[in-house]
Design an enzyme around this catalytic site. Structure first.
Site, short mmCIF file in Angstrom:
data_model
loop_
_atom_site.label_atom_id
_atom_site.label_comp_id
_atom_site.label_asym_id
_atom_site.label_seq_id
_atom_site.Cartn_x
_atom_site.Cartn_y
_atom_site.Cartn_z
N ASN A 249 -10.08 -2.68 -6.41
CA ASN A 249 -9.68 -1.58 -7.36
C ASN A 249 -10.22 -1.20 -8.75
OD1 ASN A 249 -6.83 -2.78 -5.67
ND2 ASN A 249 -7.73 -1.07 -5.10
N ASP B 7 0.90 -1.13 -0.30
CA ASP B 7 -0.23 0.20 0.03
C ASP B 7 0.55 1.27 0.23
OD1 ASP B 7 -2.49 1.68 0.46
OD2 ASP B 7 -3.43 0.85 2.02
C1 IPE Z 1 -0.75 0.27 -3.84
O1 IPE Z 1 -1.55 1.79 -3.21
C2 IPE Z 1 -1.82 -0.26 -4.94
C3 IPE Z 1 -3.01 -0.40 -5.24
C4 IPE Z 1 -3.82 -0.32 -4.48
C5 IPE Z 1 -2.98 -1.19 -6.75
P1 IPE Z 1 -2.50 2.48 -2.78
O2 IPE Z 1 -2.18 2.87 -4.80
O3 IPE Z 1 -3.67 2.09 -3.10
O4 IPE Z 1 -1.56 3.89 -2.87
P2 IPE Z 1 -2.14 5.11 -1.43
O5 IPE Z 1 -3.36 4.23 -0.89
O6 IPE Z 1 -3.67 5.67 -2.66
O7 IPE Z 1 -1.45 6.00 -1.35
C1 IPE Z 2 -5.27 -2.65 -0.77
O1 IPE Z 2 -4.96 -1.59 -1.41
C2 IPE Z 2 -5.13 -3.34 -1.96
C3 IPE Z 2 -4.02 -3.76 -2.69
C4 IPE Z 2 -2.68 -3.53 -1.95
C5 IPE Z 2 -3.82 -3.66 -4.17
P1 IPE Z 2 -5.46 -0.17 -1.09
O2 IPE Z 2 -5.79 1.29 -0.92
O3 IPE Z 2 -6.71 -0.93 -1.91
O4 IPE Z 2 -6.88 -1.01 0.32
P2 IPE Z 2 -8.10 0.34 0.98
O5 IPE Z 2 -9.25 -0.23 0.16
O6 IPE Z 2 -7.70 1.27 1.90
O7 IPE Z 2 -8.25 -0.96 2.16
MG MG Z 3 -4.11 2.72 -1.03
#
Ligand code: IPE
Ligand code: IPE
Ligand code: MG
Length: 228
Positions: free
Chosen positions: A61, A13
């Site tokens: 996602n 994350d």
């Molecule tokens: C994790 O990073 C990658 C995916 C969920 C695909 P994020 O894209 O969730 O990054 P933040 O949480 O917005 O910083």
């Molecule tokens: C978790 O990250 C999913 C991945 C790392 C692929 P998200 O950023 O999507 O999760 P939430 O929604 O904040 O829990």
């Molecule tokens: Mg995230």
């Protein structure tokens, strides 16, 4: 290497926040995240980890902006294309997610092909197993397992659910890592992570280091010792 196999599972994350802090588009954070995953895989092999399972993209996602989703899809094609590197490390690749023939599955064909090829081209490797969760949701996985058993007329026991998960050979998680200071459980390996230690790292995923990984393994081993 550690007496019994060690399974580390990472919720990767914070890619978006990493990019934002640098005044870069979110896509740049995902690119850096994919590159860091390759580095973390090398560190995991060096540390003697047996199973590394990573959350690449969740069933939730898909609602992200189309351009971001497209970028993440391309990065998974790249990730599953790292076959030469994985073979050199003796790493076997697996994938968990909604089966491609599930009517709700969203993985495009070109990513399906990259996944299938990576699995095929690394299946003879005997070192670490890297399992990538893509179009994965833990609750969907558990519901799918229960539905499979119901259709087969089987009793729904713990052992039966174990055997009907996407990757029944995946052992229980020893330590669940979540990066970027997010101290929440996710929709990731909820069934498999019973009893796991949890390692919350303040680093965003692109900055998650070999030292962070070593700390997670240490946490898993101390928790395991305390429960013997
Ligand atoms: C994790 O990073 C990658 C995916 C969920 C695909 P994020 O894209 O969730 O990054 P933040 O949480 O917005 O910083
Ligand atoms: C978790 O990250 C999913 C991945 C790392 C692929 P998200 O950023 O999507 O999760 P939430 O929604 O904040 O829990
Ligand atoms: Mg995230």
């Amino acid at each position: 290497m550690y007496g019994s196999p060690v399974h580390v599972a990472c919720i990767m994350d914070g890619n978006g926040r990493w990019a934002k802090q640098r005044g870069l588009p979110r896509t740049a954070g995902h690119t850096a995240g994919e590159e860091n995953l390759a580095a973390v895989v090398r560190s995991a092999v060096r540390l003697g980890i047996d199973h590394l399972t990573v959350f690449g993209f969740s069933t939730e996602n898909w609602v992200r902006p189309r351009q971001e989703v497209r970028h993440i899809l391309g990065l998974h094609k790249k990730l599953f294309g790292r076959v030469a590197e994985l073979n050199e490390l003796n790493v076997r690749v697996r994938w968990i997610g909604r089966p491609f023939d599930d009517p709700a599955a969203r993985t495009p064909r070109y990513v399906q092909r990259a996944i299938a090829k990576a699995i095929r081209d690394t299946e003879a490797n005997t070192g670490m197993t890297l399992t990538v969760a893509f179009d994965y949701g833990s609750r969907t996985e558990i519901a799918h397992a229960a539905e499979t058993l119901r259709r087969a007329g089987r009793d729904i026991t713990v052992e039966a659910i174990d055997s009907a998960l996407y990757e029944p050979d995946l052992p229980s998680v020893d330590v669940l890592v979540r990066t970027s200071g997010e101290t929440r459980v996710s929709n990731f390996l909820l069934w498999q992570a019973h009893g796991a230690a949890i390692s919350f790292a303040s680093a965003a995923w692109p900055d998650y280091s070999a030292d962070d990984l070593r700390a997670a393994v240490d946490l898993a081993l101390t928790s395991r010792d305390q429960h013997r």
